[in-house]
Scaffold this active site. Structure first.
Site, PDB file in Angstrom:
ATOM      1  N   LYS A 181      -9.262 -77.455   4.406  1.00 57.35           N
ATOM      2  CA  LYS A 181      -9.620 -76.541   5.492  1.00 57.35           C
ATOM      3  C   LYS A 181     -10.143 -75.229   4.918  1.00 57.35           C
ATOM      4  CE  LYS A 181      -6.027 -78.455   8.528  1.00 57.35           C
ATOM      5  NZ  LYS A 181      -4.751 -78.194   9.246  1.00 57.35           N
ATOM      6  N   GLY A 198       3.766 -82.966  13.713  1.00 60.47           N
ATOM      7  CA  GLY A 198       2.629 -83.570  14.401  1.00 60.47           C
ATOM      8  C   GLY A 198       2.661 -85.081  14.387  1.00 60.47           C
ATOM      9  N   ARG A 199       2.938 -85.673  13.209  1.00 56.81           N
ATOM     10  CA  ARG A 199       2.907 -87.123  13.095  1.00 56.81           C
ATOM     11  C   ARG A 199       4.141 -87.797  13.711  1.00 56.81           C
ATOM     12  NH1 ARG A 199       2.987 -84.432   8.456  1.00 56.81           N
ATOM     13  NH2 ARG A 199       4.819 -84.538   7.066  1.00 56.81           N
ATOM     14  N   GLU A 248       1.171 -88.825   4.962  1.00 53.79           N
ATOM     15  CA  GLU A 248       1.270 -87.362   5.096  1.00 53.79           C
ATOM     16  C   GLU A 248       2.721 -86.922   4.874  1.00 53.79           C
ATOM     17  OE1 GLU A 248       0.161 -84.945   8.850  1.00 53.79           O
ATOM     18  OE2 GLU A 248      -1.679 -84.929   7.645  1.00 53.79           O
ATOM     19  N   HIS A 291     -10.076-112.752   6.856  1.00 54.95           N
ATOM     20  CA  HIS A 291     -11.504-112.969   6.581  1.00 54.95           C
ATOM     21  C   HIS A 291     -12.119-111.736   5.938  1.00 54.95           C
ATOM     22  CE1 HIS A 291     -11.262-116.633   9.021  1.00 54.95           C
ATOM     23  NE2 HIS A 291     -10.409-115.920   9.739  1.00 54.95           N
ATOM     24  N   GLU A 308     -11.456 -79.288  14.404  1.00 58.17           N
ATOM     25  CA  GLU A 308     -12.044 -80.434  15.103  1.00 58.17           C
ATOM     26  C   GLU A 308     -11.743 -80.359  16.600  1.00 58.17           C
ATOM     27  OE1 GLU A 308     -10.077 -80.592  12.443  1.00 58.17           O
ATOM     28  OE2 GLU A 308     -10.859 -82.004  10.936  1.00 58.17           O
ATOM     29  N   LYS A 334      -0.938 -79.046  18.445  1.00 53.87           N
ATOM     30  CA  LYS A 334       0.312 -78.307  18.264  1.00 53.87           C
ATOM     31  C   LYS A 334       0.010 -76.859  17.889  1.00 53.87           C
ATOM     32  CE  LYS A 334       4.478 -78.264  15.396  1.00 53.87           C
ATOM     33  NZ  LYS A 334       5.223 -78.886  14.293  1.00 53.87           N
TER      34      LYS A 334
HETATM   35  O1  F6P Z   1      -3.613 -83.250   9.153  1.00 47.86           O
HETATM   36  C1  F6P Z   1      -3.046 -81.996   9.245  1.00 47.86           C
HETATM   37  C2  F6P Z   1      -2.440 -81.815  10.605  1.00 47.86           C
HETATM   38  O2  F6P Z   1      -1.760 -80.600  10.637  1.00 47.86           O
HETATM   39  C3  F6P Z   1      -1.513 -82.936  11.019  1.00 47.86           C
HETATM   40  O3  F6P Z   1      -0.240 -82.841  10.439  1.00 47.86           O
HETATM   41  C4  F6P Z   1      -1.531 -82.776  12.506  1.00 47.86           C
HETATM   42  O4  F6P Z   1      -1.024 -83.911  13.185  1.00 47.86           O
HETATM   43  C5  F6P Z   1      -3.032 -82.575  12.742  1.00 47.86           C
HETATM   44  O5  F6P Z   1      -3.465 -81.787  11.625  1.00 47.86           O
HETATM   45  C6  F6P Z   1      -3.390 -81.907  14.051  1.00 47.86           C
HETATM   46  O6  F6P Z   1      -2.729 -80.679  14.150  1.00 47.86           O
HETATM   47  P1  F6P Z   1      -2.672 -79.957  15.596  1.00 47.86           P
HETATM   48  O7  F6P Z   1      -1.904 -80.876  16.509  1.00 47.86           O
HETATM   49  O8  F6P Z   1      -1.989 -78.659  15.348  1.00 47.86           O
HETATM   50  O9  F6P Z   1      -4.102 -79.787  16.064  1.00 47.86           O
END
Ligand code: F6P
Length: 550
Positions: free
Chosen positions: A509, A263-264, A349, A380, A208, A202
């Site tokens: 971060k 995002g979630r 979150e 288990h 990452e 987003k």
């Molecule tokens: O974990 C923090 C966060 O901002 C989440 O809310 C989001 O889903 C994820 O990192 C990835 O963010 P993006 O889609 O902007 O890479």
């Protein structure tokens, strides 16, 4: 936060009454022949049995009165109307618009959602028909979704859940961790000329995802791909179009996201591209339709029959009055094995906050820890604690009545039998006398039977919900996921917290930058750190040692 209001005090009194009278779940069934009728509900093709909960009619009425006291209905309509419910980021939360519930005051939203679905539909057709070809002019046979958090967990979970509906000529893989081992383990099975990467982010600033995207691009070029053919192998889903274009994504290959979708809560948007590619656009639209059914239910059902309201209010009941600090999700379907991880982000979150919407410290506990794994495996692993541990952990069992493995009906029956046995065991437990009798029947002496009975008794009276999907299809899954989204919103209203921001993720971060520099030997960065971090960095940067530490 409702603490100290008449509704909250009344609920505390109900809890005291139930505990002092030794009310049990089993006892409530005995006292109320209509309990099943009152405590089971249907939303679309999802049936929810709430009868094994530690709550009687009087307490439930009081719980729903608290919802009324906090104008829950008004809050629900405010979210659906596009009010700025995400107050700290000054945004609405309109994931419901992605599945058709568009505020009348925002007709433009309907257009942009519809345009995006059309763009997705065309893209899916091109890829699945083989019309879209790679740099050697072969069709694409592998999709790699590069994303993390809401840009990974939802798509990965839904894609896994809809395994029986997967397209025969296309597989969809997911990369999320910045650990290069993750993308390397995926790329080793890919042919660069037949692989398409979806960079799902987003913000298009997530370390990452950008790290993995850069590595994917280097791999593509090292495998014979060229810059001019990048557009054949890389698309992006983002609200940050300029950043995606700067990365080298052809603007025509950028699927939009909007700041009014968290995002979630975004799997219903173009973030769900991987879902549609792995299955079909029609399946993705069934997923949206299932969620829309839950939305309508949430918007129109009276509180006492409103499944997300009941889920959320029961969560408040156990969190704030029974002091349960965690909640376990037990999907009795291997294809739903990623559901607990998805719900962890959705719930933790959203509800893992310690201040209210105005920044004031909360007066009572907020979001519990969400965890779980597919049944029967958990039996288990951790069910011992669920049955005989010292803490009560409310459980959600999720069962699929009809298996997609039509030749394996009897084995599926064992799965369902275990699911039902576990929720019954949590409710009924096993008394000392029952355990002792069993020991005697096994031939143990009276003394041994008595001693061992203390260890074999199970307290019981532990609550659970059971969700039953008729079959695990896109529509039912969409309904189930949306029920949980709305459950989270209900809790956020009672706790008066913002379910749609996540400021707590920023600190990690921020601190990882100096750590990265210190690991690279930057003296200034090392000096800025605490003793433990300095010690650890020093230890980590020493030459690799043998198994004896030398
Ligand atoms: O974990 C923090 C966060 O901002 C989440 O809310 C989001 O889903 C994820 O990192 C990835 O963010 P993006 O889609 O902007 O890479």
């Amino acid at each position: 936060m409702a603490v100290g209001t008449t509704g909250w005090d009344a609920l505390a009194a109900q809890h005291l009454r139930m505990t002092q009278s030794g009310t049990t779940i089993e006892g409530m069934f005995a006292r109320d022949p209509n309990r099943i009728e009152q405590m089971t509900h249907q939303c679309g093709s999802v049936m929810v049995d709430l009868s094994k909960h530690l709550i009687d009619t009087a307490a439930l009425d009081t719980l729903l009165a608290l919802a009324d006291e906090y104008n829950l209905n008004d809050a629900i309509h405010a979210m659906f109307n596009g009010d700025v419910v995400n107050n700290t980021e000054n945004r609405p939360a309109l994931h419901v618009a992605l599945r058709g519930h568009v505020p009348a005051s925002m007709p433009h939203v309907a257009g942009t959602v519809s345009e995006t679905l059309t763009k997705m539909r065309r893209f899916i057709e091109q890829i699945q028909s083989g019309e879209w070809q790679g740099f050697t002019r072969h069709r694409i046979n592998t999709i790699v979704n590069i994303g993390i958090g809401g840009s990974d967990l939802g798509p990965a979970m839904v894609t896994a859940a809809l395994r029986p509906f997967h397209h025969p000529n296309l597989r969809c893989l997911f990369v999320s961790n910045v650990d290069p081992a993750h993308i390397r383990s995926v790329l080793k099975d890919c042919d660069a000329d037949k692989t398409l990467f979806i960079i799902a982010s987003k913000t298009f600033t997530t370390l990452e995802t950008l790290s993995n995207a850069r590595l994917a691009k280097e791999w593509y070029l090292s495998e014979g791909g060229t810059e001019q053919d990048i557009h054949r192998h890389f698309v992006a889903v983002s609200s940050n179009v300029s950043a995606a274009a700067s990365f080298g994504i052809n603007p025509d290959n950028i699927f939009p996201m909007w700041d009014w979708v968290g995002g979630r809560y975004s799997l219903w948007s173009a973030i769900g591209l991987s879902i549609a590619l792995a299955t079909s656009m029609s399946v993705f639209e069934q997923l949206l339709a299932g969620a829309a059914e839950a939305d309508s239910h949430f918007l129109t059902s009276p509180l006492k029959n409103n499944v997300p309201v009941l889920m959320g209010m029961l969560a408040v009941w156990y969190r704030n009055f029974w002091h349960c600090d965690s909640h376990v999700v037990l999907p009795y379907a291997q294809d739903l094995h990623l559901l607990p991880a998805f719900l962890q982000q959705l719930e933790m979150e959203s509800l893992g906050k310690s201040v209210d919407r105005h920044g004031c410290a909360l007066a009572a506990q907020s979001g519990p820890v969400i965890w779980g794994s597919a049944g029967t495996n958990g039996q288990h692993s951790f069910h011992q604690l669920l049955h005989q541990g010292t803490r009560m952990i409310p459980a959600d069992f999720i069962a699929v009545a009809h298996t997609s493995c039509v030749d394996d009906q009897q084995q599926h029956q064992h799965l369902l039998a275990n699911c039902l046995a576990q929720s019954r065991a949590l409710m009924c437990g096993k008394s000392y006398d029952e355990a002792r009798e069993e020991n005697i029947k096994k031939g143990l002496s009276a003394e041994q039977s008595s001693i061992l009975a203390h260890h074999r008794q199970v307290p019981g009276n532990r609550p659970s919900s059971t969700f039953v999907l008729s079959s695990l299809n896109a529509h039912a899954l969409g309904t189930l996921i949306a029920l949980y989204e709305h459950k989270v919103f209900v809790q956020s209203v009672i706790w008066n917290i913002n379910a749609f921001d996540q400021w707590g993720v920023e600190i990690g971060k921020q601190l990882s930058g100096p750590m990265f520099d210190a690991l690279g030997g930057d003296e200034q960065a090392i000096k800025s750190l605490d003793a433990s971090s300095r010690y650890l960095i020093n230890h980590m940067t020493k030459p690799e040692r043998n198994v004896h530490g030398q």
